[in-house]
Write a protein that holds these residues in place. Structure first.
Motif, short mmCIF file in Angstrom:
data_model
loop_
_atom_site.label_atom_id
_atom_site.label_comp_id
_atom_site.label_asym_id
_atom_site.label_seq_id
_atom_site.Cartn_x
_atom_site.Cartn_y
_atom_site.Cartn_z
N TYR A 1 -73.02 5.01 5.70
CA TYR A 1 -72.76 3.81 5.52
C TYR A 1 -70.74 3.59 5.51
N TRP A 2 -71.03 2.85 7.28
CA TRP A 2 -69.85 2.56 7.42
C TRP A 2 -69.78 2.62 8.87
N MET B 1 -69.44 1.99 -0.64
CA MET B 1 -69.42 3.18 -1.26
C MET B 1 -71.09 3.51 -2.91
N PRO C 1 -64.99 7.84 2.10
CA PRO C 1 -65.81 9.27 0.93
C PRO C 1 -65.81 10.27 1.45
N VAL C 2 -65.07 10.61 2.26
CA VAL C 2 -64.29 12.29 2.16
C VAL C 2 -62.87 12.10 0.67
N LEU D 1 -67.30 12.16 -1.33
CA LEU D 1 -68.88 12.25 -2.05
C LEU D 1 -69.98 13.50 -0.14
N VAL D 2 -68.64 13.54 0.99
CA VAL D 2 -68.51 14.15 1.62
C VAL D 2 -67.38 15.28 2.36
N VAL E 1 -66.36 0.47 5.28
CA VAL E 1 -67.98 1.42 4.29
C VAL E 1 -68.61 0.69 3.21
N TYR F 1 -71.07 10.14 6.79
CA TYR F 1 -71.61 9.51 5.59
C TYR F 1 -72.37 8.41 6.51
N SER G 1 -76.31 -2.99 3.87
CA SER G 1 -75.56 -2.33 4.73
C SER G 1 -75.77 -3.54 6.31
N VAL H 1 -66.11 12.23 7.54
CA VAL H 1 -66.66 11.29 7.50
C VAL H 1 -68.06 10.55 8.22
#
Length: 140
Positions: free
Chosen positions: A126-127, A45, A112-113, A117-118, A43, A124, A25, A121
């Motif tokens: 890493y974006w 992932m 990610p949604v 994963l979450v 993002v 999360y 990142s 947004v």
């Protein structure tokens, strides 16, 4: 303007590891990684990366090679990663004039949604998107 995707080698979930995700990142966020191109949204992932890139003067292949090379070096140095983290290729989609840039950015950061994963947004880490800067309209 390009929607880009690159996957990890063998689709390994390298970035499920917190340290690796943080190192990658930082590289993604660094302006020097992109030279005269502008990364508008991205993002990271567990097993791939998506970005929305506005090209400058450099060809797309050179920009992506620099990104993957910088990330690879950082992961090897900081995390002791062995072997290449990325697949050799990447997928690109040139945005058409009628494609809404912010809609593409929303699609990217909502990954990610959609992957489960979450739930949000914002949960999360890493974006990023340029529209989150104080002088721009919000993306979400």
């Amino acid at each position: 303007m390009y929607l880009l995707t690159t996957v990890t080698r063998h689709r390994e979930c390298l970035f499920a590891d917190l340290a690796r995700a943080r190192v990658a990142s930082r590289v993604i966020h660094a302006a020097s990684t992109w030279a005269d191109a502008r990364l508008l949204a991205w993002v990271l992932m567990p097993d791939h990366w998506h970005g929305l890139l506005q090209l400058g003067d450099e060809p797309l292949g050179r920009v992506m090679n620099r990104f993957k090379g910088c990330a690879s070096r950082a992961l090897h140095e900081s995390c002791g990663l062995d072997g290449p983290p990325w697949d050799r290729s990447f997928h690109d989609h040139a945005l058409r004039a009628d494609e809404e840039v912010r809609a593409v950015a929303r699609y990217i950061v909502a990954n990610p949604v959609r992957a489960g994963l979450v739930d949000s947004v914002l949960a999360y880490p890493y974006w990023d998107a340029v529209w989150l800067d104080g002088d721009a309209s919000p993306l979400l």
